[in-house]
Every structure is written in structure tokens, then in C-alpha cells.
Motif scaffolding. Structure first.
Motif, PDB file in Angstrom:
ATOM      1  N   VAL A  76       0.837  -1.204   0.000  1.00 43.98           N
ATOM      2  CA  VAL A  76       0.000   0.000   0.000  1.00 43.98           C
ATOM      3  C   VAL A  76       0.871   1.253   0.000  1.00 43.98           C
ATOM      4  N   ILE A  77       1.943   1.235   0.788  1.00 44.37           N
ATOM      5  CA  ILE A  77       2.857   2.381   0.829  1.00 44.37           C
ATOM      6  C   ILE A  77       3.515   2.584  -0.537  1.00 44.37           C
ATOM      7  N   CYS A  78       3.954   1.508  -1.152  1.00 49.21           N
ATOM      8  CA  CYS A  78       4.581   1.607  -2.476  1.00 49.21           C
ATOM      9  C   CYS A  78       3.602   2.136  -3.523  1.00 49.21           C
ATOM     10  N   GLN A  79       2.339   1.699  -3.448  1.00 53.64           N
ATOM     11  CA  GLN A  79       1.333   2.192  -4.389  1.00 53.64           C
ATOM     12  C   GLN A  79       1.124   3.697  -4.222  1.00 53.64           C
ATOM     13  N   ALA A  80       1.033   4.150  -2.974  1.00 51.48           N
ATOM     14  CA  ALA A  80       0.837   5.587  -2.721  1.00 51.48           C
ATOM     15  C   ALA A  80       2.037   6.385  -3.215  1.00 51.48           C
ATOM     16  N   LEU A  81       3.234   5.889  -2.958  1.00 53.62           N
ATOM     17  CA  LEU A  81       4.437   6.595  -3.413  1.00 53.62           C
ATOM     18  C   LEU A  81       4.507   6.605  -4.946  1.00 53.62           C
ATOM     19  N   ALA A  82       4.105   5.514  -5.573  1.00 52.13           N
ATOM     20  CA  ALA A  82       4.116   5.468  -7.036  1.00 52.13           C
ATOM     21  C   ALA A  82       3.121   6.474  -7.611  1.00 52.13           C
ATOM     22  N   GLN A  83       1.920   6.546  -7.019  1.00 51.14           N
ATOM     23  CA  GLN A  83       0.908   7.488  -7.508  1.00 51.14           C
ATOM     24  C   GLN A  83       1.365   8.927  -7.325  1.00 51.14           C
ATOM     25  N   GLU A  84       2.115   9.180  -6.254  1.00 51.78           N
ATOM     26  CA  GLU A  84       2.570  10.536  -5.969  1.00 51.78           C
ATOM     27  C   GLU A  84       3.991  10.776  -6.463  1.00 51.78           C
ATOM     28  N   LYS A  85       4.508   9.867  -7.283  1.00 48.06           N
ATOM     29  CA  LYS A  85       5.841   9.992  -7.898  1.00 48.06           C
ATOM     30  C   LYS A  85       6.943  10.265  -6.873  1.00 48.06           C
ATOM     31  N   GLY A  86       6.868   9.558  -5.738  1.00 52.78           N
ATOM     32  CA  GLY A  86       7.900   9.653  -4.716  1.00 52.78           C
ATOM     33  C   GLY A  86       7.743  10.809  -3.747  1.00 52.78           C
ATOM     34  N   ASN A  87       6.679  11.601  -3.876  1.00 52.98           N
ATOM     35  CA  ASN A  87       6.462  12.722  -2.962  1.00 52.98           C
ATOM     36  C   ASN A  87       5.903  12.178  -1.647  1.00 52.98           C
ATOM     37  N   VAL A  88       6.726  12.190  -0.608  1.00 53.13           N
ATOM     38  CA  VAL A  88       6.373  11.586   0.676  1.00 53.13           C
ATOM     39  C   VAL A  88       5.230  12.332   1.344  1.00 53.13           C
ATOM     40  N   SER A  89       5.242  13.647   1.294  1.00 52.26           N
ATOM     41  CA  SER A  89       4.175  14.429   1.944  1.00 52.26           C
ATOM     42  C   SER A  89       2.809  14.117   1.339  1.00 52.26           C
ATOM     43  N   ARG A  90       2.737  14.091   0.018  1.00 54.92           N
ATOM     44  CA  ARG A  90       1.451  13.798  -0.633  1.00 54.92           C
ATOM     45  C   ARG A  90       1.043  12.338  -0.431  1.00 54.92           C
ATOM     46  N   LYS A  93       7.903   4.114   8.454  1.00 50.49           N
ATOM     47  CA  LYS A  93       7.518   2.863   7.801  1.00 50.49           C
ATOM     48  C   LYS A  93       8.386   2.583   6.577  1.00 50.49           C
ATOM     49  N   MET A  94       8.765   3.638   5.847  1.00 51.51           N
ATOM     50  CA  MET A  94       9.645   3.452   4.697  1.00 51.51           C
ATOM     51  C   MET A  94      10.989   2.891   5.154  1.00 51.51           C
ATOM     52  N   LYS A  95      11.496   3.412   6.257  1.00 52.63           N
ATOM     53  CA  LYS A  95      12.756   2.906   6.799  1.00 52.63           C
ATOM     54  C   LYS A  95      12.595   1.455   7.245  1.00 52.63           C
ATOM     55  N   LYS A  96      11.471   1.169   7.917  1.00 52.29           N
ATOM     56  CA  LYS A  96      11.192  -0.183   8.411  1.00 52.29           C
ATOM     57  C   LYS A  96      11.152  -1.185   7.259  1.00 52.29           C
ATOM     58  N   PHE A  97      10.509  -0.802   6.148  1.00 51.58           N
ATOM     59  CA  PHE A  97      10.350  -1.701   5.003  1.00 51.58           C
ATOM     60  C   PHE A  97      11.422  -1.493   3.940  1.00 51.58           C
ATOM     61  N   THR A  98      12.442  -0.713   4.243  1.00 56.01           N
ATOM     62  CA  THR A  98      13.531  -0.379   3.320  1.00 56.01           C
ATOM     63  C   THR A  98      12.994   0.049   1.949  1.00 56.01           C
ATOM     64  N   ILE A  99      12.174   1.091   1.979  1.00 53.14           N
ATOM     65  CA  ILE A  99      11.613   1.675   0.761  1.00 53.14           C
ATOM     66  C   ILE A  99      12.304   3.021   0.531  1.00 53.14           C
ATOM     67  N   SER A 100      12.809   3.204  -0.666  1.00 50.38           N
ATOM     68  CA  SER A 100      13.425   4.485  -1.022  1.00 50.38           C
ATOM     69  C   SER A 100      12.491   5.233  -1.955  1.00 50.38           C
ATOM     70  N   ARG A 101      12.274   6.513  -1.674  1.00 49.16           N
ATOM     71  CA  ARG A 101      11.380   7.294  -2.526  1.00 49.16           C
ATOM     72  C   ARG A 101      11.959   7.489  -3.916  1.00 49.16           C
TER      73      ARG A 101
END
Length: 136
Positions: A95-109, A124-132
Motif C-alpha cells: 500500500v505504501i509503495c502504491q501511494a508513493l508510485a501514484q505521488e511519484k515519490g512525494n512523501v508528503s502527498r 515505515k519506509m525505513k522499516k520496510f527499506t523503501i526508497s522514494r
């Protein structure tokens, strides 16, 4: 003060991490964010988990009914709990990856879209090792 902390610092870390997942937009961990077992005193002696056969009794209609004796309810197997928590973590990451993809890596949005704070999303990004950067 009354909790024995059988897991020491590692258990404290897990309790704080779990509470952080529940805090959401709030700024402070409250008592309601902590697990229930944290507030109940431990049993004097642990009871062994022994599988007992069901008690068969007959109801008014004469059909036999299987009933578990009092105290024979067993907690779910550790492997079932681990696989459930792993499944939840995978779904949360997705779900986090989908939101980041829709917002093109914009963490605030992405955080606004998810209904969580930017800080919690970073956690959560740090926990799941997700890079914007993966989503730009």
C-alpha cells in the motif's frame, strides 16, 4: 513499573514499534496504543498446553454436541501468528509503495493520501527499506 519485561530492551523496542503503528497523526503514545497483555499481571505459573479431547454431551434435541472443557482453549500457534504478521507487513508495504508510485515519490502527498503523518510514513519506509527514489 509493574511489568517484568521478560524480553528486556528488544521487547521494549517491539512494544514502541507496535504503538507507533497505532499512533497515526497523534504526537504521543498513549496507554491505548500499548498491547493489552502489558497491563495484565502474568499468571503465577504457566499452564502446559495439553490437548484434551472434546466433551460430548447431548442437547435437548438429542444431537451430540462437541464442547471444549473450560481452560482448554489454546492460543494460535506461533507460526500462524508470524505468518499473519508477515502477511500484514507485506500488504502494508504494498500500500505504501502504491501511494508513493501514484505521488511519484512525494512523501508528503503520499502520507496525506494514506491518512498518516509524514514522519510515520518515513518511519515505515525505513522499516520496510523503501526508497522514494524508486518512485520518481
Amino acid at each position: 513499573q509493574h511489568y517484568s519485561w521478560p524480553g528486556n530492551v528488544r521487547e521494549l523496542e517491539h512494544i514502541i514499534e507496535g504503538a507507533m503503528n497505532l499512533v497515526g497523526e497523534e504526537r504521543t503514545i498513549q496507554m491505548r496504543h500499548l498491547p493489552d497483555y502489558f497491563f495484565t499481571p502474568p499468571p503465577a505459573m504457566p499452564r502446559p498446553l495439553v490437548e484434551r479431547p472434546p466433551v460430548i454431551s447431548s442437547e435437548d434435541n438429542g444431537d451430540p454436541v462437541s464442547r471444549e472443557p473450560i481452560g482448554s482453549i489454546r492460543p494460535p500457534a506461533i507460526s500462524a501468528l508470524i505468518s499473519r504478521s508477515e502477511k500484514i507487513a507485506r500488504e502494508e508495504r504494498e500500500v505504501i509503495c502504491q501511494a508513493l508510485a501514484q505521488e511519484k515519490g512525494n512523501v508528503s502527498r503520499a502520507a496525506m493520501q494514506l491518512g498518516i503523518s509524514r514522519q510515520l510514513l518515513h518511519y515505515k519506509m525505513k522499516k520496510f527499506t523503501i526508497s522514494r527514489k524508486e518512485f520518481k
